[in-house]
Design an enzyme around this catalytic site. Structure first.
Site: not given
Length: 250
Positions: A63, A154
């Site tokens: 992760d 984003y």
């Protein structure tokens, strides 16, 4: 005709379990590289095709938003053999215009798209600079070059990489390491499900080639930038977008 042969090379593909990362892992392995995919998922990505190619791909869970884990994992992989290629493809994308972009959504994008990818890039570059050779390919986005309505976090995270890739190239090119980026346009991955069918058709009609990209088409550009054919290519943000940026944003 010259062909790309990566036999004897080792590659890491961050975000290699799905989408463009998975297609890039396959393209590199198909060219002969030994590939390790990294993703949050424990299970390895599924591939369809030659079992001989698939055998060159292994998987490890990581992760990357837990940035403290990145140097350890990359160090362990490097201890198993020099890493020649690093492809950084992991990303979070969630829709939210700026007025609806709450702190947790913003933080998720920065944790993965900025901090996590930077930690992986830095770890890769450190090992490569020590040897004086290596290829780093960041998967950016055309949304880092132009706005994409409703995707404030984003776009911000991808826009950072456009300039950081240039800056890293200035640091790394004199020391033998190539740093470049591929900027995909609208691509038929799992993330395409963010759009309904009408939106997908509208986007396709506005792209000059009138369709979305296949992940393998993005992977072809990754393969080129990972190969000796790109030895003189540094600091490039390469759009692979069907002419989207040439036409102007939708």
């Amino acid at each position: 005709m010259r062909t790309i042969d990566l036999t004897g090379k080792r590659a890491i593909v961050v975000g290699g379990a799905t989408g463009i990362g998975r297609a890039s892992a396959w393209a590199l392995a198909e060219a002969g590289a030994e590939v390790v995919t990294l993703s949050r998922r424990d299970e390895p990505p599924a591939f369809e095709g030659s079992s001989e190619v698939a055998a060159r791909i292994s998987h490890r869970a990581l992760d990357i938003s837990r940035t403290a884990d990145v140097p350890r994992v990359f160090g362990e992989l490097e201890a198993m053999g020099a890493v020649d290629i690093a492809v950084l493809s992991a990303a979070v994308i969630e829709a939210a215009p700026v007025d609806a972009c709450e702190d947790d959504l913003w933080r998720r994008h920065m944790d993965v798209n900025v901090d996590g990818i930077f930690a992986c890039t830095r770890a890769s570059v450190r090992h490569m600079l020590a040897r004086g050779t290596g290829k780093v390919v960041v998967i950016g986005s055309v949304s880092g070059m132009v706005g994409n309505a409703g995707f404030s976090a984003y776009c911000a995270s991808k826009g950072l990489w456009v300039n950081l890739v240039r800056q890293m190239a200035l640091d790394c090119a004199p020391r033998g390491v190539n740093v470049n980026a591929v900027l995909p346009g609208f691509t038929s991955t799992e993330l395409a499900d963010l759009y309904d069918e009408q939106a997908k058709a509208t986007i396709a009609a506005a792209v000059p080639v009138r369709r979305w990209a296949a992940p393998a088409e993005i992977a072809d550009a990754v393969l080129f930038l990972s190969s000796p054919m790109a030895d003189y290519v540094h600091g490039v943000n390469l759009p692979v977008d069907g002419g989207y940026l040439a036409a102007g944003p939708i």
